[in-house]
Motif scaffolding. Structure first.
Motif, PDB file in Angstrom:
ATOM      1  N   TYR A 122       0.830  -1.199   0.000  1.00 22.87           N
ATOM      2  CA  TYR A 122       0.000   0.000   0.000  1.00 22.87           C
ATOM      3  C   TYR A 122       0.870   1.256   0.000  1.00 22.87           C
ATOM      4  CZ  TYR A 122      -4.014  -2.975   1.216  1.00 22.87           C
ATOM      5  OH  TYR A 122      -5.003  -3.933   1.216  1.00 22.87           O
ATOM      6  N   LEU A 123       0.574   2.160  -0.925  1.00 23.85           N
ATOM      7  CA  LEU A 123       1.263   3.442  -1.042  1.00 23.85           C
ATOM      8  C   LEU A 123       2.776   3.252  -1.135  1.00 23.85           C
ATOM      9  CD1 LEU A 123      -0.819   5.545   1.516  1.00 23.85           C
ATOM     10  CD2 LEU A 123      -1.003   5.580  -0.969  1.00 23.85           C
ATOM     11  N   ASN A 149       6.155   2.687  -3.884  1.00 17.78           N
ATOM     12  CA  ASN A 149       6.764   2.702  -5.208  1.00 17.78           C
ATOM     13  C   ASN A 149       7.981   1.786  -5.137  1.00 17.78           C
ATOM     14  OD1 ASN A 149       5.128   4.486  -6.705  1.00 17.78           O
ATOM     15  ND2 ASN A 149       6.045   6.245  -5.661  1.00 17.78           N
ATOM     16  N   GLU A 200       5.393   6.020  -1.148  1.00 26.41           N
ATOM     17  CA  GLU A 200       4.821   7.014  -2.055  1.00 26.41           C
ATOM     18  C   GLU A 200       5.104   8.423  -1.541  1.00 26.41           C
ATOM     19  OE1 GLU A 200       2.534   8.402  -5.366  1.00 26.41           O
ATOM     20  OE2 GLU A 200       3.349   6.414  -4.884  1.00 26.41           O
ATOM     21  N   GLU A 209      -7.966  -0.014   0.436  1.00 26.88           N
ATOM     22  CA  GLU A 209      -7.853   0.018  -1.022  1.00 26.88           C
ATOM     23  C   GLU A 209      -8.808   1.024  -1.648  1.00 26.88           C
ATOM     24  OE1 GLU A 209      -8.161  -4.142  -2.001  1.00 26.88           O
ATOM     25  OE2 GLU A 209      -6.257  -4.576  -0.968  1.00 26.88           O
ATOM     26  N   ILE A 240      -6.930   4.293  -1.273  1.00 28.56           N
ATOM     27  CA  ILE A 240      -5.791   4.371  -2.189  1.00 28.56           C
ATOM     28  C   ILE A 240      -6.262   4.587  -3.621  1.00 28.56           C
ATOM     29  CG2 ILE A 240      -3.855   3.050  -3.140  1.00 28.56           C
ATOM     30  CD1 ILE A 240      -3.634   1.756  -0.302  1.00 28.56           C
ATOM     31  N   GLU A 241      -7.371   3.972  -3.996  1.00 32.55           N
ATOM     32  CA  GLU A 241      -7.938   4.202  -5.336  1.00 32.55           C
ATOM     33  C   GLU A 241      -8.318   5.671  -5.524  1.00 32.55           C
ATOM     34  OE1 GLU A 241     -11.199   1.540  -5.927  1.00 32.55           O
ATOM     35  OE2 GLU A 241      -9.950  -0.264  -5.799  1.00 32.55           O
ATOM     36  N   TYR A 261      -6.832   8.183  -4.089  1.00 36.35           N
ATOM     37  CA  TYR A 261      -5.560   8.902  -4.291  1.00 36.35           C
ATOM     38  C   TYR A 261      -5.045   8.704  -5.710  1.00 36.35           C
ATOM     39  CZ  TYR A 261      -0.553   9.782  -4.205  1.00 36.35           C
ATOM     40  OH  TYR A 261       0.706  10.230  -4.517  1.00 36.35           O
ATOM     41  N   ASP A 262      -5.071   7.463  -6.175  1.00 28.80           N
ATOM     42  CA  ASP A 262      -4.580   7.173  -7.526  1.00 28.80           C
ATOM     43  C   ASP A 262      -5.392   7.922  -8.589  1.00 28.80           C
ATOM     44  OD1 ASP A 262      -2.648   5.490  -6.520  1.00 28.80           O
ATOM     45  OD2 ASP A 262      -3.818   3.662  -6.830  1.00 28.80           O
ATOM     46  N   ALA A 263      -6.674   8.140  -8.304  1.00 26.55           N
ATOM     47  CA  ALA A 263      -7.541   8.851  -9.258  1.00 26.55           C
ATOM     48  C   ALA A 263      -7.429  10.368  -9.127  1.00 26.55           C
ATOM     49  CB  ALA A 263      -8.990   8.422  -9.058  1.00 26.55           C
TER      50      ALA A 263
END
Length: 522
Positions: free
Chosen positions: A177-178, A180, A185, A297, A300-301, A303-305
């Motif tokens: 989660y989060l 890289n 992240e 999740e 996090i979705e 954030y990703d969006a």
């Protein structure tokens, strides 16, 4: 317990139609294990007999908040009805005794095999294991799957100096989660320094949708009022979800409307608004209506969006895979001895205001009202106001621990006890926390608007109209100097008291504290 208040259960799942020995396998589902996704695949495939149980003795162990009792029972009844609608045979049992008594009653008539999942709470676990010992060939225990981390793999690490932050980083690596690759992240593991803003007056906070009580919940409310009329709290309104689809809708609403602003105002306090941008999803995480991975999740979705800022999402995820998982491991490592933890040897009873909500201290009034009315408040009222005041007034932490356990709808011992006896009162002597979490009125004034309308002056340090947090804080530092000196994080406070306070100031602090503590109603 009489079945007078089980009309909706008995009307939809008639006991007369159930022959126990038509079933070779049964599964006992506790009130905080309400999600079959977590159970082994064979349960969903074979559809064994599901056993649910209401225990009068469990309900009477401590006077749980009426709303909490209603929430737990209504959620379980709704889940039992849903399972029945999905084709599972269901036995909804009611016993005057505890869960082990109810299972012994069942096993006298049932000749098949019974499976239970390891209970989260210590006493229930011991009771069910006694049943397993008595019926060793017919009763089996399976691991609790409602958490991400395996406590057995971590609990040996729990000791002074092993802080949540170390565990949290490992959990980030474990879940991905989060992350890289191997790096967090944004380049930082923790954005807590961005999450300490006071709420500006101009910021509008969206309301959390309330769930209207249906007939099942109304029947439970009537039962709770009948059987537990003298229990703590109000049951004038019922705002909570009791079904998974309702809880999922509340998760979606939080993600869409409040997650982005959650981080900056995570620690803020506001008169008349006790939820602010918090999710208030802990109730549903702690009984299985929501699962920790799906909640993380979803955030996090967002954030990703590009719909939620990193510090908000990281702070939210940290609450779940960091703090929530960590304190459960602490509970497994420290029980049962930690129940008696009392590092400062405080012996005073809980102040009377915790039960009535009646006080001239605006911060205490504002932080107690939502507990009495809704059995909930977010973490800063719990930690920096209610627990802080308990410590500063030399209250036995075990008294506070009991109050938190009965007062909050999301409080099960595994989650509540570590937060109170470990984190907020330092009762374990520093195993969980690195310092006592106490403060003067300055912190409350910095993070809230409470002090503006209080009869006590936050700028006044001692005397009749001074904020009690001010002199009680320095009185605590003076009396507990050994603990402060042992902590590298706060030993400078003892030096400030000794070297920056005049003799007259020290005398005034001690006299103001002594007078307040003598007059405080317990």
């Amino acid at each position: 317990m009489s079945r007078n208040y089980l009309k909706h259960i008995d009307g939809n799942i008639p006991r007369a139609d159930l022959n126990l020995n038509d079933h070779s396998r049964a599964v006992f589902v506790l009130h905080d294990q309400l999600n079959l996704k977590v159970w082994p695949e064979w349960v969903r495939e074979e559809k064994p007999l599901l056993v649910f149980m209401e225990s009068n003795e469990k309900g009477n162990e401590i006077p749980h908040h009426k709303l909490k009792a209603a929430y737990i029972i209504s959620s379980m009844r709704h889940f039992a009805l849903e399972c029945h609608d999905e084709g599972f045979p269901v036995l909804y049992h009611s016993t005057q005794g505890h869960f082990d008594d109810g299972l012994n009653e069942l096993l006298e008539d049932f000749e098949g095999e019974l499976t239970f999942m390891t209970p989260s709470e210590w006493d229930t676990r011991q009771r069910l294991r006694n049943v397993r010992e008595s019926y060793s060939e017919r009763v089996q225990e399976i691991p609790n799957g409602f958490f991400i981390a395996d406590a057995d793999q971590w609990k040996d690490k729990i000791e002074p100096g092993y802080r949540m932050e170390y565990f949290y980083r490992d959990m980030r690596r474990k879940t991905g989660y989060l992350m890289n690759g191997s790096e967090p992240e944004g380049g930082e593991w923790n954005y807590d320094d961005q999450n300490r803003e006071k709420l500006p007056d101009k910021v509008q906070v969206p309301d959390i949708e309330t769930i209207e009580a249906d007939d099942v919940t109304k029947e439970v409310i009537e039962m709770v009022e009948h059987y537990f009329p003298d229990h703590f709290g109000n049951l004038d309104r019922f705002p909570y979800a009791v079904q998974r689809d309702q809880a999922l809708a509340l998760l979606e609403q939080f993600i869409n409307e409040r997650l982005d602003e959650f981080g900056p105002y995570e620690d803020a306090l506001k008169a008349g608004n006790h939820t602010l941008f918090h999710s208030r999803l802990s109730l549903y995480l702690n009984n299985g209506l929501l699962l920790p991975r799906e909640v993380c999740e979803a955030a996090i979705e967002a954030y990703d969006a590009g719909n939620a800022r990193l510090n908000s999402v990281e702070g939210f995820v940290r609450q779940i895979i960091g703090w929530r998982e960590y304190i459960r491991i602490y509970y497994e490592a420290m029980m049962p001895g930690v129940r008696d933890a009392n590092h400062f040897d405080f012996e005073e009873k809980l102040p009377a205001m915790y039960w009535s909500g009646e006080t001239e201290m605006k911060c205490m009034e504002q932080c107690l009202k939502p507990v009495i009315d809704e059995a909930w408040s977010h973490h800063i009222p719990r930690l920096m106001v209610l627990s802080n005041f308990s410590n500063l007034t030399e209250t036995d932490p075990r008294e506070l621990n009991r109050w938190f356990h009965l007062a909050y709808a999301d409080a099960y011992e595994w989650v509540e006890l570590p937060n109170v006896l470990g984190m907020s009162t330092f009762a374990d002597g520093g195993v969980l926390a690195s310092k006592p979490y106490v403060s003067s009125g300055n912190y409350i004034n910095k993070m809230s608007d409470y002090c503006k309308k209080c009869r006590y002056s936050v700028t006044k340090k001692t005397g009749e109209n001074a904020c009690p947090f001010n002199y009680l804080y320095w009185n605590f530092v003076d009396k507990q100097r050994d603990t402060f000196n042992d902590s590298g994080r706060v030993n400078f406070m003892v030096n400030m008291f000794d070297n920056k306070k005049s003799d007259d100031e020290k005398k005034a602090i001690r006299e103001s504290s002594e007078k307040f503590l003598e007059e405080l109603k317990r």
